[in-house]
Design a protein around this motif. Structure first.
Motif, mmCIF file in Angstrom:
data_model
loop_
_atom_site.group_PDB
_atom_site.id
_atom_site.type_symbol
_atom_site.label_atom_id
_atom_site.label_comp_id
_atom_site.label_asym_id
_atom_site.label_seq_id
_atom_site.Cartn_x
_atom_site.Cartn_y
_atom_site.Cartn_z
ATOM 1 N N ILE A 138 12.671 -2.859 35.528
ATOM 2 C CA ILE A 138 14.127 -2.951 35.615
ATOM 3 C C ILE A 138 14.702 -1.534 35.586
ATOM 4 C CG2 ILE A 138 16.127 -3.422 34.099
ATOM 5 C CD1 ILE A 138 15.089 -6.201 33.740
ATOM 6 N N LYS A 139 15.636 -1.257 36.456
ATOM 7 C CA LYS A 139 16.236 0.075 36.479
ATOM 8 C C LYS A 139 17.400 0.087 35.488
ATOM 9 C CE LYS A 139 14.432 1.962 40.545
ATOM 10 N NZ LYS A 139 13.132 1.584 40.027
ATOM 11 N N ASP A 140 17.337 1.012 34.533
ATOM 12 C CA ASP A 140 18.403 1.127 33.553
ATOM 13 C C ASP A 140 18.444 2.603 33.166
ATOM 14 O OD1 ASP A 140 19.650 -0.870 30.939
ATOM 15 O OD2 ASP A 140 19.648 1.320 30.874
ATOM 16 N N GLU A 141 19.608 3.211 33.308
ATOM 17 C CA GLU A 141 19.676 4.669 33.118
ATOM 18 C C GLU A 141 19.335 5.098 31.693
ATOM 19 O OE1 GLU A 141 24.470 4.963 32.255
ATOM 20 O OE2 GLU A 141 23.670 5.668 34.195
ATOM 21 N N ARG A 142 19.332 4.137 30.740
ATOM 22 C CA ARG A 142 18.993 4.514 29.368
ATOM 23 C C ARG A 142 17.490 4.681 29.165
ATOM 24 N NH1 ARG A 142 22.130 -0.465 26.680
ATOM 25 N NH2 ARG A 142 20.919 -1.444 28.333
ATOM 26 N N VAL A 143 16.687 4.136 30.082
ATOM 27 C CA VAL A 143 15.226 4.135 29.886
ATOM 28 C C VAL A 143 14.642 5.506 30.237
ATOM 29 C CG1 VAL A 143 13.043 3.083 30.590
ATOM 30 C CG2 VAL A 143 15.107 1.676 30.354
ATOM 31 N N PRO A 144 13.975 6.166 29.274
ATOM 32 C CA PRO A 144 13.466 7.517 29.518
ATOM 33 C C PRO A 144 12.095 7.504 30.175
ATOM 34 C CG PRO A 144 13.035 6.876 27.270
ATOM 35 C CD PRO A 144 13.728 5.704 27.911
ATOM 36 N N LEU A 145 11.621 8.703 30.536
ATOM 37 C CA LEU A 145 10.244 8.863 30.993
ATOM 38 C C LEU A 145 9.311 8.456 29.863
ATOM 39 C CD1 LEU A 145 10.145 12.392 32.672
ATOM 40 C CD2 LEU A 145 9.885 10.155 33.778
ATOM 41 N N SER A 146 8.103 8.010 30.222
ATOM 42 C CA SER A 146 7.164 7.530 29.208
ATOM 43 C C SER A 146 6.460 8.709 28.521
ATOM 44 C CB SER A 146 6.162 6.617 29.905
ATOM 45 O OG SER A 146 5.347 6.021 28.963
ATOM 46 N N ARG A 147 7.268 9.543 27.843
ATOM 47 C CA ARG A 147 6.716 10.683 27.085
ATOM 48 C C ARG A 147 7.342 10.662 25.711
ATOM 49 N NH1 ARG A 147 8.008 16.046 30.127
ATOM 50 N NH2 ARG A 147 8.761 16.495 28.037
ATOM 51 N N ILE A 148 6.554 10.922 24.678
ATOM 52 C CA ILE A 148 7.064 10.682 23.318
ATOM 53 C C ILE A 148 8.348 11.466 23.022
ATOM 54 C CG2 ILE A 148 5.511 12.333 22.163
ATOM 55 C CD1 ILE A 148 5.424 10.044 19.913
ATOM 56 N N ASP A 149 8.422 12.728 23.466
ATOM 57 C CA ASP A 149 9.621 13.513 23.151
ATOM 58 C C ASP A 149 10.854 12.904 23.824
ATOM 59 O OD1 ASP A 149 8.426 14.242 25.570
ATOM 60 O OD2 ASP A 149 9.361 16.225 25.572
ATOM 61 N N LYS A 150 10.688 12.468 25.075
ATOM 62 C CA LYS A 150 11.819 11.882 25.817
ATOM 63 C C LYS A 150 12.226 10.537 25.188
ATOM 64 C CE LYS A 150 11.781 14.737 29.468
ATOM 65 N NZ LYS A 150 12.801 15.762 29.529
ATOM 66 N N VAL A 151 11.211 9.757 24.794
ATOM 67 C CA VAL A 151 11.489 8.426 24.233
ATOM 68 C C VAL A 151 12.263 8.561 22.919
ATOM 69 C CG1 VAL A 151 10.386 6.411 23.160
ATOM 70 C CG2 VAL A 151 9.530 7.289 25.339
ATOM 71 N N LEU A 152 11.787 9.431 22.040
ATOM 72 C CA LEU A 152 12.451 9.549 20.739
ATOM 73 C C LEU A 152 13.843 10.166 20.885
ATOM 74 C CD1 LEU A 152 9.433 10.495 18.413
ATOM 75 C CD2 LEU A 152 10.381 8.238 18.923
ATOM 76 N N LYS A 153 13.993 11.061 21.841
ATOM 77 C CA LYS A 153 15.320 11.657 22.075
ATOM 78 C C LYS A 153 16.307 10.592 22.586
ATOM 79 C CE LYS A 153 17.084 15.992 23.465
ATOM 80 N NZ LYS A 153 17.191 17.006 24.421
ATOM 81 N N ALA A 154 15.816 9.760 23.510
ATOM 82 C CA ALA A 154 16.686 8.701 24.058
ATOM 83 C C ALA A 154 17.065 7.719 22.947
ATOM 84 C CB ALA A 154 15.969 7.980 25.194
ATOM 85 N N LEU A 155 16.100 7.398 22.095
ATOM 86 C CA LEU A 155 16.372 6.512 20.961
ATOM 87 C C LEU A 155 17.416 7.134 20.025
ATOM 88 C CD1 LEU A 155 15.887 4.588 18.517
ATOM 89 C CD2 LEU A 155 13.820 5.887 18.039
ATOM 90 N N GLN A 156 17.221 8.404 19.678
ATOM 91 C CA GLN A 156 18.152 9.074 18.756
ATOM 92 C C GLN A 156 19.566 9.066 19.332
ATOM 93 O OE1 GLN A 156 15.833 12.644 18.576
ATOM 94 N NE2 GLN A 156 14.788 12.070 16.689
ATOM 95 N N LYS A 157 19.660 9.285 20.653
ATOM 96 C CA LYS A 157 20.985 9.305 21.294
ATOM 97 C C LYS A 157 21.650 7.928 21.162
ATOM 98 C CE LYS A 157 23.067 10.316 25.729
ATOM 99 N NZ LYS A 157 22.808 10.276 27.154
ATOM 100 N N MET A 158 20.877 6.870 21.455
ATOM 101 C CA MET A 158 21.480 5.522 21.413
ATOM 102 C C MET A 158 21.843 5.115 19.985
ATOM 103 S SD MET A 158 19.326 3.404 24.275
ATOM 104 C CE MET A 158 19.988 1.785 23.885
ATOM 105 N N ILE A 159 20.968 5.396 19.037
ATOM 106 C CA ILE A 159 21.212 4.890 17.680
ATOM 107 C C ILE A 159 22.341 5.682 17.003
ATOM 108 C CG2 ILE A 159 19.519 6.179 16.241
ATOM 109 C CD1 ILE A 159 18.687 3.357 15.114
ATOM 110 N N THR A 160 22.427 6.964 17.281
ATOM 111 C CA THR A 160 23.510 7.735 16.645
ATOM 112 C C THR A 160 24.862 7.355 17.272
ATOM 113 O OG1 THR A 160 22.995 9.612 18.073
ATOM 114 C CG2 THR A 160 22.121 9.688 15.830
ATOM 115 N N HIS A 161 24.824 6.988 18.547
ATOM 116 C CA HIS A 161 26.052 6.484 19.177
ATOM 117 C C HIS A 161 26.511 5.201 18.459
ATOM 118 C CE1 HIS A 161 28.965 5.592 22.288
ATOM 119 N NE2 HIS A 161 28.460 4.365 22.360
ATOM 120 N N SER A 162 25.540 4.318 18.152
ATOM 121 C CA SER A 162 25.895 3.077 17.448
ATOM 122 C C SER A 162 26.395 3.363 16.034
ATOM 123 C CB SER A 162 24.694 2.133 17.406
ATOM 124 O OG SER A 162 24.363 1.739 18.707
#
Ligand code: NAD
Length: 434
Positions: free
Chosen positions: A372-396
Motif C-alpha cells: 500500500i502506498k502511504d507517504e508515512r511509510v519509511p524505507l525499511s532501514r532501522i534509522d528511517k523507521v524509528l525516525k518516522a515513528l518518533q515523528k508520528m508519535i510526537t505529533h500525537s
C-alpha cells in the motif's frame, strides 16, 4: 471493576466531555467478534493436550482494513482482559491516525513450560482454527507480538497461513502478521522489536522538553526512573533512555521474579548483558533486591509500568512517589487509582498514547507487505523507521496535549477524546449505509 469496565468507563467519560451521541457511544462500547476455542495439540511425549484460545475484535469504522492487535501467551488471559485490550487497540490506532479496528487474543498457556516444537504445534493449531472460521488474514485480522510471543511465533503464523492458503489467494501472505523476524524472506521491518520502547522514550522526551512538564529540569542529573517489567518493552525503554537521555538515571527495574535497585543508577549495557545470560534482572551484581510492589512505590521521578495490567490500584496509588507515570503496559492503572494520582498531581501519560510505537511500526511493516502506498511509510532501514515513528508519535502527543487544554481535562481523557473524535465521522458515515 473488571478490566473491560475500566476501558468502557473511560470511553463513557470521554463521550460525556464531548457530548457524543448515544448511538456512536453504544457502538464504541461493543465488540464485533468474541471467539473462543479449545485448541488440541500433540506434546513431545505423544499426549494430546487442550488449550483455551481467545480472539476479540473491537468495533472498526474501516470496512476495507483489518483488525489489528497483539497475541498473548500467558496463563492468566481471559475474555475480560482481551476485550479491554482490543478496545484500547482501536483507540491507540485512531490516535495515531491508523485505519484499523482493534483486536487482541491469545492462548492460556505458560510458554516457559513448553518446548519450542510444542509451541510451534500449538501456534499452528491456532492458525488452523482461526483460518477455518476466516477470522485471520491480511485484510481480516493481523496479530502481532505481545507478552509471551515474539518474532519467531509470528513467523510460524505466517508460514502456516501461507501453506494453507497459497493455492487460492494472492501472494500477500506476509501481511497476515506483523513483528516478523527481519532478514531475507522473513519480511519483518527493522525497528519493530524496538518500536514500543523507542516510542515511549520519544513521548517522554517530548513531554519533558516541549511541554515543559517540570521534573527537576530534564537535563538535571537527579532525574530518576524505575521500570516494572524487563521484557521487550521495558528493556528497550532502558536501552533508549541510556542512548538518548544520558542525564536520566534508571534506579530500579524488575521482572516476574522480582526487582533490583541502585540509587546511583544501574549500568544499562551491563544490565542487558546480564539479563541475556541469566534470563532475569534478579541478582545483578551491585544492586539491592526489591519486590515488584516496592518498585511501584520507590523514590523516583518517572515510573514506567511495562509488565501487566492493574498494577497501580486504589490500594497502592497513594504511596506512589513518582511525579510522572509513563504507561508502557496496557491498562496498568485502574480508574480509581487515576483519581488518587490526579489528586496527588502525578501526571499519567496514558497507554493508548505512550505505547503506540509498536502498532505504528506494525503499520509500516503491514503497509510494505501489502504494497500500500502511504507517504508515512519509511524505507525499511532501522534509522528511517524509528525516525518516522518518533515523528508520528510526537505529533500525537501535541494533539493530545492540545485536546487536554481545550477541554481542560487530564491526558487520559484527552487521549480518549482525540481517538473517538477521529473515528466518529467514519462510524456515522458507515451507519448511514449499513
Ligand atoms: P514481554 O513478555 O516481552 O515482557 C513482559 C515482562 O514483564 C517480562 O520481563 C516479565 O518477566 C515481566 N512480568 C510478567 N509478569 C510479571 C509480574 N507479575 N510482575 C512483574 N513483572 C512481570 O512482554 P512485552 O511485549 O514487553 O509487553 C509488556 C506490556 O507492554 C504488556 O502489557 C503489553 O500488552 C504491552 N505492550 C507491548 C507492546 C509490544 O510491542 N510488545 C506494545 C504495546 C503494549
Amino acid at each position: 471493576m473488571s478490566q473491560v469496565d475500566n476501558v468502557l468507563v473511560r470511553i463513557e467519560n470521554a463521550a460525556k466531555t464531548i457530548n457524543l451521541d448515544s448511538e456512536t457511544l453504544d457502538t464504541l462500547k461493543s465488540f464485533k467478534l468474541v471467539w473462543t476455542c479449545d485448541l488440541e495439540a500433540r506434546m513431545d511425549n505423544g499426549i494430546l493436550k487442550r488449550f483455551k484460545a481467545i480472539r476479540i475484535w473491537h468495533r472498526s469504522p474501516h470496512v476495507d482494513q483489518p483488525h489489528k492487535g497483539g497475541l498473548r501467551y500467558h496463563q492468566d488471559i481471559n475474555e475480560d482482559i482481551m476485550k479491554a485490550h482490543a478496545a484500547e487497540m482501536s483507540l491507540k490506532s485512531w490516535i495515531m491516525g491508523l485505519g484499523w479496528g482493534g483486536a487482541k487474543g491469545g492462548i492460556a498457556i505458560d510458554p516457559t513450560k513448553y518446548s519450542r516444537q510444542e509451541l510451534k504445534n500449538i501456534t499452528e493449531k491456532l492458525v488452523d482454527e482461526m483460518d477455518e472460521r476466516t477470522i485471520l488474514g491480511p485484510f481480516r485480522d493481523v496479530p502481532a507480538p505481545d507478552v509471551g510471543t515474539n518474532p519467531e511465533v509470528m513467523n510460524w503464523i505466517r508460514q502456516r497461513y501461507a501453506q494453507r492458503r497459497r493455492s487460492f489467494e494472492d501472494a500477500r501472505f506476509a501481511a497476515v502478521v506483523t513483528g516478523k523476524p527481519v532478514g531475507y524472506g522473513f519480511d519483518g521491518i527493522p525497528g519493530r522489536n524496538e518500536a514500543t520502547g523507542c516510542g515511549l522514550v520519544a513521548v517522554l522526551e517530548k513531554i519533558l522538553e516541549d511541554h515543559k512538564v517540570p521534573i527537576n529540569g530534564f537535563n538535571a542529573d537527579n532525574v530518576t526512573l524505575a521500570i516494572m517489567g524487563f521484557g521487550n518493552v521495558g528493556s528497550h525503554v532502558a536501552e533508549f533512555v541510556g542512548k538518548q537521555c544520558p542525564s536520566l538515571k534508571i534506579v530500579a527495574v524488575s521482572d516476574v521474579r522480582g526487582g533490583i535497585y541502585n540509587k546511583n543508577g544501574l549500568d544499562v549495557p551491563r544490565l542487558i548483558e546480564y539479563v541475556n545470560s541469566e534470563k532475569s534482572v534478579v541478582g545483578l551484581p551491585g544492586s539491592t533486591p526489591i519486590t515488584n510492589d516496592e518498585l511501584l512505590e520507590i523514590n523516583c521521578d518517572i515510573l514506567v509500568p511495562a509488565a501487566l495490567e492493574n498494577v497501580i490500584k486504589v490500594d497502592n496509588a497513594s504511596r506512589v512517589k513518582a511525579k510522572v507515570i509513563l504507561e508502557g503496559a496496557n491498562g496498568p492503572t485502574t480508574p480509581e487509582a487515576d483519581e488518587v494520582l490526579e489528586s496527588k498531581n502525578i501526571l499519567v501519560i496514558p497507554d493508548i498514547l505512550a505505547n503506540a510505537g509498536g502498532v505504528t511500526v506494525s503499520f509500516f511493516e503491514w503497509a510494505r507487505n501489502v504494497s500500500i502506498k502511504d507517504e508515512r511509510v519509511p524505507l525499511s532501514r532501522i534509522d528511517k523507521v524509528l525516525k518516522a515513528l518518533q515523528k508520528m508519535i510526537t505529533h500525537s502527543v501535541d494533539e493530545v496535549f492540545e485536546t487536554a487544554r481545550v477541554y481542560r481535562t487530564n491526558l487520559r481523557n484527552a487521549a480518549y477524546i482525540t481517538a473517538i473524535k477521529r473515528a466518529t465521522p467514519l462510524f456515522k458515515a458507515k451507519h448511514l449505509v449499513d
